[in-house]
Design an enzyme around this catalytic site. Structure first.
Site, PDB file in Angstrom:
ATOM      1  N   SER A 285      -0.342  -0.737  -0.678  1.00  0.00           N
ATOM      2  CA  SER A 285      -0.729   0.190  -1.744  1.00  0.00           C
ATOM      3  C   SER A 285       0.057  -0.076  -3.030  1.00  0.00           C
ATOM      4  O   SER A 285       1.199  -0.542  -2.990  1.00  0.00           O
ATOM      5  CB  SER A 285      -0.487   1.626  -1.276  1.00  0.00           C
TER       6      SER A 285
ATOM      7  N   CYS B   8      -9.682  -3.200   0.487  1.00  0.00           N
ATOM      8  CA  CYS B   8      -9.119  -3.131  -0.871  1.00  0.00           C
ATOM      9  C   CYS B   8     -10.159  -3.423  -1.948  1.00  0.00           C
ATOM     10  O   CYS B   8     -10.000  -3.008  -3.087  1.00  0.00           O
ATOM     11  CB  CYS B   8      -7.937  -4.073  -1.003  1.00  0.00           C
TER      12      CYS B   8
ATOM     13  N   GLU C 104      -0.108  -7.945  -3.376  1.00  0.00           N
ATOM     14  CA  GLU C 104      -1.575  -7.820  -3.314  1.00  0.00           C
ATOM     15  C   GLU C 104      -1.869  -6.343  -3.094  1.00  0.00           C
ATOM     16  O   GLU C 104      -1.633  -5.817  -1.997  1.00  0.00           O
ATOM     17  CB  GLU C 104      -2.134  -8.659  -2.150  1.00  0.00           C
TER      18      GLU C 104
HETATM   19  P1  NAD Z   1       0.982   0.868   2.560  1.00  0.00           P
HETATM   20  O1  NAD Z   1       1.433   0.486   1.215  1.00  0.00           O
HETATM   21  O2  NAD Z   1       1.117   2.277   2.985  1.00  0.00           O
HETATM   22  O3  NAD Z   1       1.761   0.016   3.666  1.00  0.00           O
HETATM   23  C1  NAD Z   1       1.747  -1.387   3.658  1.00  0.00           C
HETATM   24  C2  NAD Z   1       3.003  -1.901   4.337  1.00  0.00           C
HETATM   25  O4  NAD Z   1       4.138  -1.540   3.575  1.00  0.00           O
HETATM   26  C3  NAD Z   1       3.242  -1.350   5.734  1.00  0.00           C
HETATM   27  O5  NAD Z   1       3.697  -2.395   6.565  1.00  0.00           O
HETATM   28  C4  NAD Z   1       4.338  -0.334   5.525  1.00  0.00           C
HETATM   29  O6  NAD Z   1       5.156  -0.155   6.652  1.00  0.00           O
HETATM   30  C5  NAD Z   1       5.134  -0.985   4.410  1.00  0.00           C
HETATM   31  N1  NAD Z   1       5.935  -0.069   3.577  1.00  0.00           N
HETATM   32  C6  NAD Z   1       5.684   1.222   3.275  1.00  0.00           C
HETATM   33  N2  NAD Z   1       6.629   1.686   2.424  1.00  0.00           N
HETATM   34  C7  NAD Z   1       7.470   0.664   2.171  1.00  0.00           C
HETATM   35  C8  NAD Z   1       8.626   0.506   1.355  1.00  0.00           C
HETATM   36  N3  NAD Z   1       9.109   1.518   0.626  1.00  0.00           N
HETATM   37  N4  NAD Z   1       9.239  -0.683   1.325  1.00  0.00           N
HETATM   38  C9  NAD Z   1       8.759  -1.723   2.045  1.00  0.00           C
HETATM   39  N5  NAD Z   1       7.672  -1.645   2.838  1.00  0.00           N
HETATM   40  C10 NAD Z   1       7.038  -0.460   2.897  1.00  0.00           C
HETATM   41  O7  NAD Z   1      -0.550   0.387   2.692  1.00  0.00           O
HETATM   42  P2  NAD Z   1      -1.614   0.617   3.846  1.00  0.00           P
HETATM   43  O8  NAD Z   1      -2.024   2.052   3.864  1.00  0.00           O
HETATM   44  O9  NAD Z   1      -1.163  -0.001   5.126  1.00  0.00           O
HETATM   45  O10 NAD Z   1      -2.816  -0.278   3.306  1.00  0.00           O
HETATM   46  C11 NAD Z   1      -3.719   0.173   2.359  1.00  0.00           C
HETATM   47  C12 NAD Z   1      -3.425  -0.374   0.971  1.00  0.00           C
HETATM   48  O11 NAD Z   1      -3.347  -1.792   0.995  1.00  0.00           O
HETATM   49  C13 NAD Z   1      -4.548  -0.060  -0.012  1.00  0.00           C
HETATM   50  O12 NAD Z   1      -4.003   0.336  -1.238  1.00  0.00           O
HETATM   51  C14 NAD Z   1      -5.277  -1.393  -0.147  1.00  0.00           C
HETATM   52  O13 NAD Z   1      -5.991  -1.538  -1.332  1.00  0.00           O
HETATM   53  C15 NAD Z   1      -4.149  -2.357  -0.048  1.00  0.00           C
HETATM   54  N6  NAD Z   1      -4.654  -3.668   0.324  1.00  0.00           N
HETATM   55  C16 NAD Z   1      -4.672  -4.661  -0.637  1.00  0.00           C
HETATM   56  C17 NAD Z   1      -5.202  -5.905  -0.323  1.00  0.00           C
HETATM   57  C18 NAD Z   1      -5.228  -7.028  -1.315  1.00  0.00           C
HETATM   58  O14 NAD Z   1      -5.368  -8.162  -0.897  1.00  0.00           O
HETATM   59  N7  NAD Z   1      -5.104  -6.792  -2.598  1.00  0.00           N
HETATM   60  C19 NAD Z   1      -5.699  -6.139   0.947  1.00  0.00           C
HETATM   61  C20 NAD Z   1      -5.670  -5.108   1.878  1.00  0.00           C
HETATM   62  C21 NAD Z   1      -5.133  -3.882   1.558  1.00  0.00           C
END
Ligand code: NAD
Length: 478
Positions: free
Chosen positions: A230, A285, A249
């Site tokens: 995110s 995404c 990403e």
């Molecule tokens: P998220 O950001 O909640 O979590 C992603 C990862 O980050 C997880 O492994 C989580 O444990 C870790 N994380 C959370 N807080 C953290 C911190 N403070 N420091 C380090 N790591 C941390 O995302 P999600 O809910 O798993 O996935 C959905 C999001 O991902 C959406 O916003 C989507 O658009 C994005 N996404 C982007 C792409 C792309 O290629 N641009 C592809 C897929 C998903």
């Protein structure tokens, strides 16, 4: 710990005493306990990763490519196990999970091809007034340990998008998968072990993102953080990594314009757009979230789009007929329902859906949505799409660009100058003319601008961000 968790979990993680429950998102029932790895385990993994890097960088590119080719074969041979695992942990309908496994094989095949091709260039130093008498060139060298932090929605392919390029160039990698979907990463790790990857060149450490991420980000022996997730977390990571290399990403609220010039094709586009908006419940995404349709074709588009959307089947993700299922968690479900309500209060109309269904939400189409409504200007990441009529292509372009995100966008038009105009003026990383924005080929350059990201993936492009370029000059007149 319970169930058959040892089948998945790596030996290092098995030493963990703390755990957290992994839930089936469709039923919200517990599947098994997952190790909540300690900071010390992450530090041990980094120590192991340093040793593994020495082995990785000693391999030839041919040897690395052969390992990647073998892993493609192993995944293909075990496709159904990989697909069922994705479905189990993410509630992704099985037909889409199988598609993700196929794409993962493609991703890793591209990594095997690119492993053999990463070449520097020769530089003409005598182009400078005092540069004669030297041969000069660049080479690419691996950087060390890559720390990969991945999201829940493509638990296999988006991990492969980091693991493939990291190993192809000779790095080692530690994956911190999403808490909600760690099993696919463990399966991938096992496949690489079987393919003959040097020990600990790929390690999976499960548990809390902010805590374990901090260890990765602050450790001197981790050379790069590659994050998909995110925008909120992406921004935090960018501020924490200091001088380490970083790729981010992030999310999007993907927009599509349908021009009046494609009148004859509107029914086809409506049927395709259903897949773009609702596959994996819109938890993609680049899910098609905002559709702007020229007013001359908007009614006919909405009629076909509504009809095709209402044919989708909500059900158990393992069922072959299921199109949509439960959302990843209750928090996500409640947020999306609140946003639908907010849009209605601001004057939007529901064309279809709009209600909760078990642990999911009915595929929902909204129309006449205000641009600053959360459901339009934020990333929904759920089965909701807005369809607004516009008076002109220019109005559509302005509305598409009125976003804090900039990942993918799509335009359907038969007017050539209009296609080029959109291609040049859309503020996104990737433009698809006569396709939906919900499209990605695993070898294309892929990255966002604005709040959608920093840096690129797509195997060759990810590899370029996981190496150091070294310039070498040989003075042969010395
Ligand atoms: P998220 O950001 O909640 O979590 C992603 C990862 O980050 C997880 O492994 C989580 O444990 C870790 N994380 C959370 N807080 C953290 C911190 N403070 N420091 C380090 N790591 C941390 O995302 P999600 O809910 O798993 O996935 C959905 C999001 O991902 C959406 O916003 C989507 O658009 C994005 N996404 C982007 C792409 C792309 O290629 N641009 C592809 C897929 C998903």
């Amino acid at each position: 710990m319970n169930g058959d968790w040892k089948k998945y979990v790596s030996l290092l993680a098995q030493e963990t005493t703390e755990s957290y429950p992994l839930r089936n998102p469709h039923t919200r029932e517990k599947i098994m306990d997952i190790p909540e790895c300690t900071n010390e385990q992450m530090e041990n993994a980094i120590k192991n990763g340093v040793e593994a890097f020495q082995k990785m960088k000693a391999l030839t590119s041919h040897e690395r490519a052969v390992i990647l080719e073998r892993v493609c074969h192993i995944i293909s041979e075990n496709k159904e196990e990989f697909a069922q695992t994705i479905t189990l942990e993410s509630a992704k309908p099985i037909k889409y999970a199988r598609g993700e496994v196929d794409r993962t094989v493609q991703t890793l095949k591209f990594a095997a091809v690119e492993a053999r091709k990463l070449e520097g260039e020769s530089i003409r130093l005598d182009a400078a007034p005092n540069g004669s008498g030297r041969d000069a060139y660049t080479i690419y060298q691996p950087i060390g340990i890559v720390g990969a932090i991945t999201p829940f929605n493509f638990p296999l392919n988006l991990v492969a998008h980091k693991v493939g390029p990291a190993l192809a160039v000779g790095n080692s990698i530690i994956v911190k998968p999403a808490e909600k979907t760690p099993l696919s990463s463990f399966l991938l790790q096992k496949a690489f072990e079987e393919a003959g990857l040097p020990k600990n060149a790929l390690q999976v450490i499960t548990g809390d993102g902010p805590r374990l991420g901090k260890v990765l980000m602050e450790h001197k022996d981790v050379a790069k953080i590659s994050f998909t997730g995110s925008p909120t977390v992406g921004k935090q990571i960018k501020s924490q990594v200091g001088l380490k290399k970083v790729t981010l990403e992030l999310g999007n609220n993907s927009a599509l314009y349908i021009d009046k010039s494609v009148k004859e094709k509107v029914k086809d586009i409506a049927e395709k757009a259903v897949v773009g908006a609702f596959s994996y419940n819109g938890q993609v995404c680049i899910s098609t979230q905002r559709i702007y349709v020229h007013k001359d074709v908007s009614e006919v588009f909405l009629t076909h789009f509504k009809k095709a959307t209402e044919k989708l089947t909500y059900g158990v993700p393992t069922d072959e007929a299921t199109d949509v299922s439960g959302l990843i968690d209750a928090k996500s479900q409640n947020r999306i329902l609140d946003w639908i309500k907010e849009a209605q209060q601001e004057g939007a109309q529901i064309v279809t859906g709009g209600e909760k269904i078990e642990n999911g939400i009915q595929p929902t189409i909204l129309t006449n949505v205000k641009q600053d409504s959360s459901i339009s200007c934020q990333e929904v990441f759920g089965p909701v799409v807005i369809v607004n009529a516009v008076d002109s292509a220019e109005e559509a372009l302005a509305k598409m660009n009125n976003s804090e995100y900039g990942l993918n966008a799509g335009v359907y038009t038969y007017v050539l100058p209009q296609a080029f105009h959109f291609a040049h003026e859309l503020e996104v990383g990737q433009v698809f003319i006569n396709d939906l924005p919900t499209l990605r080929f695993d070898h294309m350059p892929y990255g966002g601008i604005k709040n959608s990201g920093y840096g690129y993936e797509g195997i060759k492009y990810a590899m370029q961000e996981m190496v150091n370029r070294k310039f070498i000059s040989m003075n042969y007149q010395f």
